[in-house]
Design a protein around this motif. Structure first.
Motif, PDB file in Angstrom:
ATOM      1  N   ILE A   1     -13.322   7.854  -6.098  1.00  0.00           N
ATOM      2  CA  ILE A   1     -11.929   7.597  -5.426  1.00  0.00           C
ATOM      3  C   ILE A   1     -11.329   6.218  -5.699  1.00  0.00           C
ATOM      4  N   PHE A   2     -10.187   6.609  -6.447  1.00  0.00           N
ATOM      5  CA  PHE A   2      -9.317   5.267  -6.431  1.00  0.00           C
ATOM      6  C   PHE A   2      -8.448   4.943  -5.211  1.00  0.00           C
ATOM      7  N   LEU A   3      -8.568   3.879  -4.793  1.00  0.00           N
ATOM      8  CA  LEU A   3      -8.031   3.575  -3.448  1.00  0.00           C
ATOM      9  C   LEU A   3      -6.957   2.043  -3.445  1.00  0.00           C
ATOM     10  N   ASP A   4      -5.953   2.440  -3.260  1.00  0.00           N
ATOM     11  CA  ASP A   4      -4.882   1.421  -3.218  1.00  0.00           C
ATOM     12  C   ASP A   4      -5.148   0.386  -1.795  1.00  0.00           C
ATOM     13  N   ILE A   5      -4.874  -0.982  -1.678  1.00  0.00           N
ATOM     14  CA  ILE A   5      -5.054  -1.421  -0.507  1.00  0.00           C
ATOM     15  C   ILE A   5      -3.819  -1.181   0.207  1.00  0.00           C
ATOM     16  N   MET A   6      -2.773  -1.480  -0.114  1.00  0.00           N
ATOM     17  CA  MET A   6      -1.356  -1.312   0.509  1.00  0.00           C
ATOM     18  C   MET A   6      -1.119   0.481   0.970  1.00  0.00           C
ATOM     19  N   MET A   7      -1.018   0.752   2.200  1.00  0.00           N
ATOM     20  CA  MET A   7      -0.775   2.161   2.367  1.00  0.00           C
ATOM     21  C   MET A   7      -0.056   2.049   3.676  1.00  0.00           C
ATOM     22  N   PRO A   8       0.755   2.960   3.963  1.00  0.00           N
ATOM     23  CA  PRO A   8       1.246   3.317   5.305  1.00  0.00           C
ATOM     24  C   PRO A   8       0.133   3.682   6.471  1.00  0.00           C
TER      25      PRO A   8
ATOM     26  N   ILE B   1      -2.569   2.684   7.360  1.00  0.00           N
ATOM     27  CA  ILE B   1      -4.000   2.309   7.547  1.00  0.00           C
ATOM     28  C   ILE B   1      -4.050   1.494   6.122  1.00  0.00           C
ATOM     29  N   ASP B   2      -4.993   0.389   6.171  1.00  0.00           N
ATOM     30  CA  ASP B   2      -4.968  -0.356   4.831  1.00  0.00           C
ATOM     31  C   ASP B   2      -6.165   0.268   4.097  1.00  0.00           C
ATOM     32  N   GLY B   3      -6.333   0.008   2.771  1.00  0.00           N
ATOM     33  CA  GLY B   3      -7.431   0.502   1.747  1.00  0.00           C
ATOM     34  C   GLY B   3      -8.786   0.244   2.271  1.00  0.00           C
ATOM     35  N   TYR B   4      -8.813  -1.103   2.726  1.00  0.00           N
ATOM     36  CA  TYR B   4     -10.023  -1.750   3.346  1.00  0.00           C
ATOM     37  C   TYR B   4     -10.605  -0.934   4.611  1.00  0.00           C
TER      38      TYR B   4
ATOM     39  N   CYS C   1     -11.844   2.376   3.028  1.00  0.00           N
ATOM     40  CA  CYS C   1     -13.241   2.446   2.423  1.00  0.00           C
ATOM     41  C   CYS C   1     -14.207   2.041   3.568  1.00  0.00           C
ATOM     42  N   LYS C   2     -14.225   1.280   4.551  1.00  0.00           N
ATOM     43  CA  LYS C   2     -14.976   1.277   5.260  1.00  0.00           C
ATOM     44  C   LYS C   2     -15.542   2.498   5.986  1.00  0.00           C
ATOM     45  N   ARG C   3     -14.504   3.364   6.265  1.00  0.00           N
ATOM     46  CA  ARG C   3     -14.751   4.753   6.973  1.00  0.00           C
ATOM     47  C   ARG C   3     -15.439   5.508   5.992  1.00  0.00           C
ATOM     48  N   ILE C   4     -15.079   5.450   4.775  1.00  0.00           N
ATOM     49  CA  ILE C   4     -15.945   6.575   3.585  1.00  0.00           C
ATOM     50  C   ILE C   4     -17.344   5.849   3.665  1.00  0.00           C
ATOM     51  N   LYS C   5     -17.503   4.691   3.461  1.00  0.00           N
ATOM     52  CA  LYS C   5     -18.853   4.142   3.578  1.00  0.00           C
ATOM     53  C   LYS C   5     -19.424   4.257   4.776  1.00  0.00           C
ATOM     54  N   ALA C   6     -18.831   4.325   5.890  1.00  0.00           N
ATOM     55  CA  ALA C   6     -19.849   4.453   6.963  1.00  0.00           C
ATOM     56  C   ALA C   6     -20.031   5.856   7.447  1.00  0.00           C
TER      57      ALA C   6
END
Length: 81
Positions: free
Chosen positions: A1-8, A10-13, A16-21
């Protein structure tokens, strides 16, 4: 997954935490691709669990190397085109 940080919303961080959890997605490779490329931003990406962090603008070789890291056959396909 390519993920930007700035999104409306919720941020990419956080994404990412949700994906990895989540046990069903934790092994999915997450590559942060963002114009936010300070040392602190990269640290936050690593802390969130991303597998790689690329700052924009990203060079073609760096992008292909990162893709090949997670999809080893990808570079061969691109080079054969």
């Amino acid at each position: 997954i390519f993920l930007d940080i700035m999104m409306p919303g919720i941020d990419g961080y956080q994404v990412c935490k949700r994906i990895k959890a989540n046990p069903s997605t934790r092994d999915t490779a997450v590559v942060m691709l963002s114009s936010k490329s300070s040392t602190f931003d990269k640290f936050r990406g690593n802390w969130a669990g991303c597998d790689a962090y690329l700052g924009k603008p990203v060079g073609e070789d760096e992008l292909l190397t990162t893709i090949a890291r997670f999809l080893p056959g990808a570079r061969k396909i691109v080079e054969s085109m």
